[in-house]
Design a protein around this motif. Structure first.
Motif, mmCIF file in Angstrom:
data_model
loop_
_atom_site.group_PDB
_atom_site.id
_atom_site.type_symbol
_atom_site.label_atom_id
_atom_site.label_comp_id
_atom_site.label_asym_id
_atom_site.label_seq_id
_atom_site.Cartn_x
_atom_site.Cartn_y
_atom_site.Cartn_z
ATOM 1 N N VAL A 213 0.855 -1.185 -0.016
ATOM 2 C CA VAL A 213 -0.363 -0.098 -0.015
ATOM 3 C C VAL A 213 1.024 1.107 -0.008
ATOM 4 N N PRO A 214 1.917 1.231 0.969
ATOM 5 C CA PRO A 214 2.745 2.347 0.817
ATOM 6 C C PRO A 214 3.420 2.699 -0.282
ATOM 7 N N GLY A 215 4.048 1.696 -1.009
ATOM 8 C CA GLY A 215 4.495 1.703 -2.303
ATOM 9 C C GLY A 215 3.561 2.189 -3.659
ATOM 10 N N GLY A 216 2.463 1.693 -3.570
ATOM 11 C CA GLY A 216 1.377 2.229 -4.363
ATOM 12 C C GLY A 216 1.119 3.602 -4.228
ATOM 13 N N ILE A 217 1.010 4.169 -2.961
ATOM 14 C CA ILE A 217 0.722 5.616 -2.851
ATOM 15 C C ILE A 217 1.751 6.390 -3.371
ATOM 16 N N ALA A 218 2.997 6.103 -2.898
ATOM 17 C CA ALA A 218 4.405 6.450 -3.464
ATOM 18 C C ALA A 218 4.488 6.707 -5.011
ATOM 19 N N ALA A 219 4.071 5.584 -5.581
ATOM 20 C CA ALA A 219 4.248 5.466 -7.164
ATOM 21 C C ALA A 219 3.060 6.420 -7.703
ATOM 22 N N VAL A 220 1.827 6.327 -7.266
ATOM 23 C CA VAL A 220 1.000 7.178 -7.814
ATOM 24 C C VAL A 220 1.389 8.642 -7.435
ATOM 25 N N ALA A 221 1.784 9.038 -6.472
ATOM 26 C CA ALA A 221 2.464 10.482 -5.991
ATOM 27 C C ALA A 221 3.539 10.680 -7.018
ATOM 28 N N ALA A 222 4.419 9.864 -7.071
ATOM 29 C CA ALA A 222 5.607 10.302 -8.226
ATOM 30 C C ALA A 222 5.167 10.342 -9.362
ATOM 31 N N LEU A 223 4.357 9.387 -10.049
ATOM 32 C CA LEU A 223 3.753 9.532 -11.414
ATOM 33 C C LEU A 223 3.019 10.975 -11.606
ATOM 34 N N SER A 224 2.213 11.097 -10.661
ATOM 35 C CA SER A 224 1.351 12.535 -10.863
ATOM 36 C C SER A 224 2.388 13.522 -10.690
ATOM 37 N N SER A 225 3.343 13.562 -10.095
ATOM 38 C CA SER A 225 4.557 14.790 -9.924
ATOM 39 C C SER A 225 5.205 14.925 -11.408
ATOM 40 N N LEU A 226 5.375 13.753 -11.768
ATOM 41 C CA LEU A 226 6.180 13.441 -13.140
ATOM 42 C C LEU A 226 5.191 14.408 -14.005
ATOM 43 N N ILE A 227 4.064 14.144 -14.090
ATOM 44 C CA ILE A 227 3.189 14.396 -15.418
ATOM 45 C C ILE A 227 3.034 15.883 -15.199
ATOM 46 N N LEU A 228 2.948 16.591 -13.832
ATOM 47 C CA LEU A 228 2.767 17.837 -13.610
ATOM 48 C C LEU A 228 4.213 18.698 -13.893
ATOM 49 N N LEU A 229 5.309 18.240 -13.606
ATOM 50 C CA LEU A 229 6.502 18.502 -14.174
ATOM 51 C C LEU A 229 6.644 18.695 -15.538
ATOM 52 N N LEU A 230 6.282 17.464 -16.270
ATOM 53 C CA LEU A 230 6.503 17.720 -17.840
ATOM 54 C C LEU A 230 5.476 18.812 -18.355
ATOM 55 N N VAL A 231 4.282 18.695 -17.775
ATOM 56 C CA VAL A 231 3.246 19.831 -18.222
ATOM 57 C C VAL A 231 3.956 21.470 -18.128
ATOM 58 N N LEU A 232 4.589 21.476 -16.982
ATOM 59 C CA LEU A 232 5.109 22.750 -16.430
ATOM 60 C C LEU A 232 6.241 23.018 -17.548
ATOM 61 N N VAL A 233 7.123 21.930 -17.598
ATOM 62 C CA VAL A 233 8.370 22.212 -18.530
ATOM 63 C C VAL A 233 7.730 22.324 -20.134
ATOM 64 N N ARG A 234 6.945 21.864 -20.491
ATOM 65 C CA ARG A 234 6.477 22.036 -21.638
ATOM 66 C C ARG A 234 5.637 23.447 -22.001
ATOM 67 N N ARG A 235 5.104 24.074 -21.087
ATOM 68 C CA ARG A 235 4.410 25.310 -20.842
ATOM 69 C C ARG A 235 5.606 26.468 -21.052
ATOM 70 N N LEU A 236 6.680 26.179 -20.213
ATOM 71 C CA LEU A 236 7.775 27.140 -20.140
ATOM 72 C C LEU A 236 8.397 26.963 -21.402
ATOM 73 N N ARG A 237 8.614 26.068 -22.116
ATOM 74 C CA ARG A 237 9.432 25.789 -23.338
ATOM 75 C C ARG A 237 8.630 26.567 -24.364
ATOM 76 N N GLY A 238 7.112 26.514 -24.305
ATOM 77 C CA GLY A 238 6.472 27.145 -25.182
ATOM 78 C C GLY A 238 6.316 28.545 -25.255
ATOM 79 N N ARG A 239 6.367 29.143 -23.711
ATOM 80 C CA ARG A 239 6.557 30.604 -23.738
ATOM 81 C C ARG A 239 7.992 31.208 -24.455
#
Length: 114
Positions: free
Chosen positions: A81-107
């Motif tokens: 269970v803790p591993g699953g929570i951590a994995a979902v949090a890591a994937l969500s953070s990675l998706i958010l980071l990729l979106v923010l990087v893409r937006r900054l590159r676009g600007r």
């Protein structure tokens, strides 16, 4: 104010699950975290869609992320269970980071062209 309350509930759910604290709020708050974290990051990525379409797509993506994490952990025989929570949090953070990087590159690219 509603977004702050949702963030607090999701954070408390993750902490309760990771710390293995027995509480009647642990299950619903953790479930809320598992759905809200990936859904929020995908909703940020899909900001150009209409609201109803964004909600449906982000909730579908949240379920897909959770299923992929669970299936991946089961496939390698590392389910927890803790591993699953951590994995979902890591994937969500990675998706958010990729979106923010893409937006900054676009600007930056738009500023160079101007």
């Amino acid at each position: 104010m509603l977004a702050g309350a949702a963030t607090t509930i999701a954070g408390v759910g993750a902490v309760l699950a990771l710390a293995d604290i027995d509480s009647p709020l642990r299950a619903p708050f953790t479930l809320f975290f598992l759905l809200a974290a990936p859904a929020a990051t995908v909703a940020i990525a899909l900001r150009n869609l209409e609201p109803v379409g964004r909600v449906l797509a982000s909730l579908s993506a949240a379920v897909a992320v959770n299923l992929l994490v669970a299936q991946g952990m089961l496939a390698v025989h590392r389910w927890s269970v803790p591993g699953g929570i951590a994995a979902v949090a890591a994937l969500s953070s990675l998706i958010l980071l990729l979106v923010l990087v893409r937006r900054l590159r676009g600007r930056t690219a738009r500023r160079r062209v101007s």
